[in-house]
Write an enzyme that holds these catalytic residues in place. Structure first.
Site, short mmCIF file in Angstrom:
data_model
loop_
_atom_site.label_atom_id
_atom_site.label_comp_id
_atom_site.label_asym_id
_atom_site.label_seq_id
_atom_site.Cartn_x
_atom_site.Cartn_y
_atom_site.Cartn_z
CG HIS A 353 -1.95 -1.02 1.28
ND1 HIS A 353 -3.25 -0.83 0.87
CD2 HIS A 353 -1.87 -2.30 1.70
CE1 HIS A 353 -3.94 -1.95 1.05
NE2 HIS A 353 -3.12 -2.86 1.56
CE LYS A 544 -6.71 13.87 0.60
NZ LYS A 544 -6.78 12.64 -0.18
NE ARG A 545 -3.88 10.07 10.45
CZ ARG A 545 -3.57 9.18 11.41
NH1 ARG A 545 -4.39 8.18 11.69
NH2 ARG A 545 -2.47 9.30 12.11
CE LYS A 550 -2.68 10.78 3.39
NZ LYS A 550 -3.34 9.87 2.44
CB THR A 652 -10.19 4.71 -0.50
OG1 THR A 652 -9.63 5.12 0.75
CG2 THR A 652 -9.51 3.45 -0.98
CE LYS A 656 -14.13 5.74 1.55
NZ LYS A 656 -13.24 5.80 2.72
F1 GPW Z 1 2.04 2.35 4.84
N1 GPW Z 1 -2.17 3.44 3.65
C1 GPW Z 1 -2.64 3.69 4.93
F2 GPW Z 1 1.23 1.29 3.17
O1 GPW Z 1 -3.74 4.23 5.11
F3 GPW Z 1 0.99 0.52 5.14
N2 GPW Z 1 -1.88 3.35 6.00
C2 GPW Z 1 -0.70 2.70 5.87
O2 GPW Z 1 -0.07 2.39 6.88
C3 GPW Z 1 -0.25 2.39 4.57
C4 GPW Z 1 -0.99 2.79 3.48
C5 GPW Z 1 1.03 1.63 4.43
C6 GPW Z 1 -3.06 3.81 2.53
C7 GPW Z 1 -2.41 4.51 1.35
O3 GPW Z 1 -1.71 5.64 1.80
C8 GPW Z 1 -3.52 4.95 0.40
O4 GPW Z 1 -2.97 5.55 -0.76
C9 GPW Z 1 -4.37 3.75 0.00
O5 GPW Z 1 -5.50 4.17 -0.72
C10 GPW Z 1 -4.84 2.99 1.23
O6 GPW Z 1 -3.74 2.65 2.07
C11 GPW Z 1 -5.58 1.73 0.88
O7 GPW Z 1 -4.88 0.98 -0.07
#
Ligand code: GPW
Length: 814
Positions: A353, A544-545, A550, A652, A656
């Site tokens: 991710h 978002k975070r 970002k 994501t 939405k």
């Molecule tokens: F670092 N994402 C997240 F890849 O929300 F593990 N937390 C995390 O710790 C990580 C990824 C990690 C997010 C991505 O930033 C986002 O772009 C993506 O849409 C989401 O994961 C779901 O795939």
């Protein structure tokens, strides 16, 4: 289930489950009685689903995730069961409003952001598509903190979500496993005289299952979210008690139970804390032991494990599972290494991710040795065999072999969890087309060259049930009245809305719905912040975070730019806009917390200046979460997706917003690329450098200050922040932010500023023509069907897991 039956059940639960006569019952009591009533209904489906699994020879998808950001259950379950109207009537007859009872639920915030929410959307789609699935994770006693804003700063409040109990979960004290830690390993001879290794741990904890039903939309499938909670082991307590160390025993209990106490509130960067590794191993071990028990319960041989379970690793957080399954198979079930390895690789799939190097998990080798000595040996063995095969079959040079190794030997030795996940999985995927391509070119390049056939893309999706049908009932009603309700499970049918974009009467209705959603959000924001927003203005939203990549600060630079233009010429005709922000910062993320302070500081000046506050307002919605997200997405006109190209794996939230008819201003990053492809470039506001251009710029030697010198509006905005204009003359608060941007600007905010502002001016131009804006809005919704999590889950099931639909029959209950 009819309204009178529901009413009777609620009254029964008030009396028998809660023990409160209706005359004394609080709203919370009514909420709980209603939740239990709904849970009873789910339980019928749940039992049949488990039964089907046990009786038929079926494969189940196991989604391993350290986070599940579920959001409130009640509304979603009413929707999926299709009993909202009956329930509304029943509670009304008892003198309650359903919406008030819905507001009583504490949302389970067992995740940080996108990754955790994705897991929740996937659970919804799996059940709706009638695929058997188990979600495995951690039952944190404290989820993501509640955010309060005091004097513009973020304050973190512990999330006591279990304070009033949780009617959705069922504790399963009979489903418990022991998880060991520490100690050492030793050789021994088994009964057959063969030399074996055994792990002699020095501590153990017990994991207990808590199950939550996951009901599909209008189907009988009801899957399980199984979260593990850590408890002390009696056996260890007794030992200490016998030797007279009673307090020591209690101490042990406290230490054991801290394992599942709290969610780490860091979003992307890894913090590498010992307790975090304990959490990961704890839940993964419980989950794999649980699968082996299920296999035994069905009388199946261990060899069939991969035919019965497809185990997906949600990022590397559960990747210790590769070593743990090997340990369980080799040490405990005494399979040969080769057989165990075949089973392991066939079983696991790995989803990456992130491309951010600082987010890739690695664990210091000494820490690993101390907590998981046997797993370290297993990882060494996996590595030795892997690197030997690489040398043999691919004739790789030493440099290459070093890069592939599971152990990073540059400096302090560390275990590379992404490498472990790659080697131990038959399928490796990214979460958007661009991201999957970049993975092959950057962080996982060497693995791609080794095993191109393992790599694939699975673009993320979001559930249209929660994020449209539930969150946006008015738009859903309009859409259903126009094209029928098939879109709720077949979002591609939204395409049928396209011709209506040319229908002026339909456009008017579309606008009225948006207007009403904006009014609702404005009411909420007024109540939460005291800031008044006019729903006829453009709602420009970034939720978002909070992260530098970002680029919330790029957004705020636009606000300051408009502020300066208006101060210079108060009569300037600009389209009135409300800038709405929301999101949490990791408590230790210094710059992100200053970005929150800056947003609030600019808001305070803008909102209180009569020269500008008739055209500009800024609101920071505190405590962005699933619940208020459901209010925010449907009320947005403009969706801000402005990360630096190549940094956001997918996003994501972007999906939405699009589904709810917001237009996007965005970079070519993550899934934005595919959103633009789907909705058409004429219905998307594109700006900014491409990934290639960002790489080139940084290679050439990026000088952010040159952009300030070359752009008077940017210079003025930066000067104003630095001067203390937004901070009551304090020139220190924002200095770290300004210095960071002027001196290094790692995410190219300055490089993208001019194009962003020009694009925002274009947005303002289009907004002036409401008919055209509405046409574009309708086309965004109509063409967003691809971004349903149903599409994503079908792809996972068909292309990685081989998990087929299994319709569940409800046997007649007499
Ligand atoms: F670092 N994402 C997240 F890849 O929300 F593990 N937390 C995390 O710790 C990580 C990824 C990690 C997010 C991505 O930033 C986002 O772009 C993506 O849409 C989401 O994961 C779901 O795939």
């Amino acid at each position: 289930m009819s309204a009178p039956e529901i009413k009777k059940s609620i009254l029964d639960h008030l009396t028998y489950s809660i023990g409160r006569p209706p005359s004394l019952a609080s709203k919370q009591d009514y909420y709980k009685a209603l939740a239990l009533t709904v849970r009873d209904r789910l339980q019928q489906h749940w039992v049949e689903t488990v039964q089907a699994y046990l009786e038929q020879d079926l494969k189940v998808a196991c989604y391993l995730s350290a986070e599940f950001l579920m959001g409130p259950h009640l509304g979603n379950n009413l929707l999926n069961l299709g009993i909202e109207n009956e329930v509304r009537q029943a509670v009304k007859e008892m003198g309650c409003e359903l919406d008030e009872l819905l507001a009583e639920e504490e949302e389970p915030g067992l995740g940080n952001g996108g990754l955790g929410r994705l897991a929740a959307c996937y659970m919804d789609s799996l059940a709706t598509l009638e695929r058997l699935a188990l979600g495995y994770g951690i039952r944190y006693e404290f989820g993501i903190f509640d955010q309060e804003i005091r004097d513009g700063w973020q304050c973190e409040i512990t999330d006591k979500w279990l304070r009033s109990g949780n009617p959705w979960e069922i504790a399963k004290p009979e489903i418990t496993y022991y998880v060991n830690f520490g100690g050492h390993t030793e050789y021994y001879r088994d009964e057959a005289g063969a030399e074996r290794i055994r792990w002699v741990p020095d501590r153990a904890v017990k994991g207990m299952a808590y199950d939550t039903p996951i009901q599909g939309y209008r189907v009988n499938t009801c899957n399980t979210l199984r979260l593990w909670s850590a408890e002390a082991c009696e056996s260890f307590d007794f030992q200490a008690f016998n030797t007279g160390d009673y307090y020591g025993a209690v101490d042990d209990k406290v230490i054991s139970e801290t394992i599942t106490k709290v969610l780490y509130p860091n979003d992307e960067p890894e913090i590498g804390k010992r307790l975090r590794l304990l959490q990961q191993y704890f839940f993964v071990s419980c989950s794999l032991q649980d699968m082996l028990r299920l296999l035994d319960a069905q009388g199946q041989p261990t060899q069939r494990f991969p035919e019965k379970f497809a185990v997906q690793l949600n990022d590397t957080h559960p990747s210790i599972g590769v070593a743990e399954l090997m340990r369980l198979l080799v040490d405990e079930r005494r399979l040969s290494w080769e057989d165990a390895w075949d089973i392991t690789v066939l079983t696991f799939g790995y989803t990456n991710h992130t491309l951010l190097p600082e987010a890739l998990e690695t664990w210091p080798l000494p820490l690993f040795r101390e907590l998981l000595p046997r797993h370290l040996e297993i990882i060494y063995e996996i590595n030795a065999r892997f690197l030997a095969s690489v040398r043999e079959t691919h004739h790789q040079d030493d440099e290459h072999v070093k890069r592939l190794s599971l152990i990073d030997e540059n400096g302090e030795k560390r275990i590379r969890m992404a490498h472990l996940a790659c080697v131990g999985s038959h399928a490796i995927n990214g979460v958007a087309a661009l991201h999957s391509e970049l993975l092959k070119r950057s962080v996982l390049k060497d693995f791609y060259e080794l095993w191109p056939e393992r790599f694939n893309n699975k673009t993320n999706g979001v559930t249209p049930r929660r994020f449209m049908a539930l969150a946006n009932p008015k738009l859903s009603e309009l859409i259903t009245r126009t094209i029928g309700d098939g879109w709720i499970t077949h979002t591609e049918e939204l395409r049928m809305l396209e011709p209506f974009s040319e229908d002026a009467a339909f456009r008017k209705e579309w606008r009225l719905v948006k207007q009403s959603n904006k009014q609702q959000l404005a009411d909420y924001i007024l109540k939460q912040t005291g800031i008044e927003l006019d729903p006829s203005w453009m709602f420009d939203v970034q939720v978002k975070r909070i992260h530098e990549y970002k680029r919330q600060h790029l957004n705020i630079l636009h606000v300051i730019t408009l502020y300066n233009r208006l101060k210079r010429d108060p009569k300037l005709a600009i389209a009135p806009r409300a800038f709405i922000f929301g999101g949490k910062a990791a408590p230790g993320y210094f710059i992100a917390k200053r970005i929150i302070k800056l947003i609030n500081a600019v808001g305070e000046v803008v909102n209180n200046d009569p020269d500008v506050n008739k055209k500009l307002r800024v609101a920071f919605v505190p405590n962005f979460n699933v619940q208020n997200g459901q209010l925010i997405y449907p009320a947005a006109d403009l969706s801000e997706q402005i990360s630096m190209a190549g940094k956001e794996a997918s996003g994501t939230g972007n999906m939405k917003f699009t589904l709810n008819g917001a237009l996007t201003i965005g970079t070519l990053d993550g899934a934005n690329v595919e959103i633009r492809d789907e909705v058409g470039e004429e219905n998307f506001f594109l700006f900014g450098l491409t990934t290639e251009e960002t790489l080139r710029l940084q290679q050439q030697g990026y000088r952010p200050y040159a952009y300030v010198e070359g752009n008077s509006e940017l210079a003025e905005a930066i000067r104003l922040i630095a001067s203390g204009h937004f901070s009551h003359g304090d020139t220190e608060v924002f200095r770290p932010l300004v210095d960071n941007l002027c001196q290094s600007d790692p995410f190219l905010v300055f490089a993208d500023y001019a194009d962003y502002i020009a694009c925002q001016d274009k947005v303002a131009g289009v907004w002036k023509d409401p008919e055209n804006w509405t046409r574009m809005s309708i086309l965004n919704t109509a063409r967003a069907g691809k971004f349903s999590s149903d599409r994503a889950i079908r792809e996972y099931c068909d292309e990685i897991w081989d998990v087929r639909p299994v319709p569940i029959m409800i046997k007649d209950k007499t």
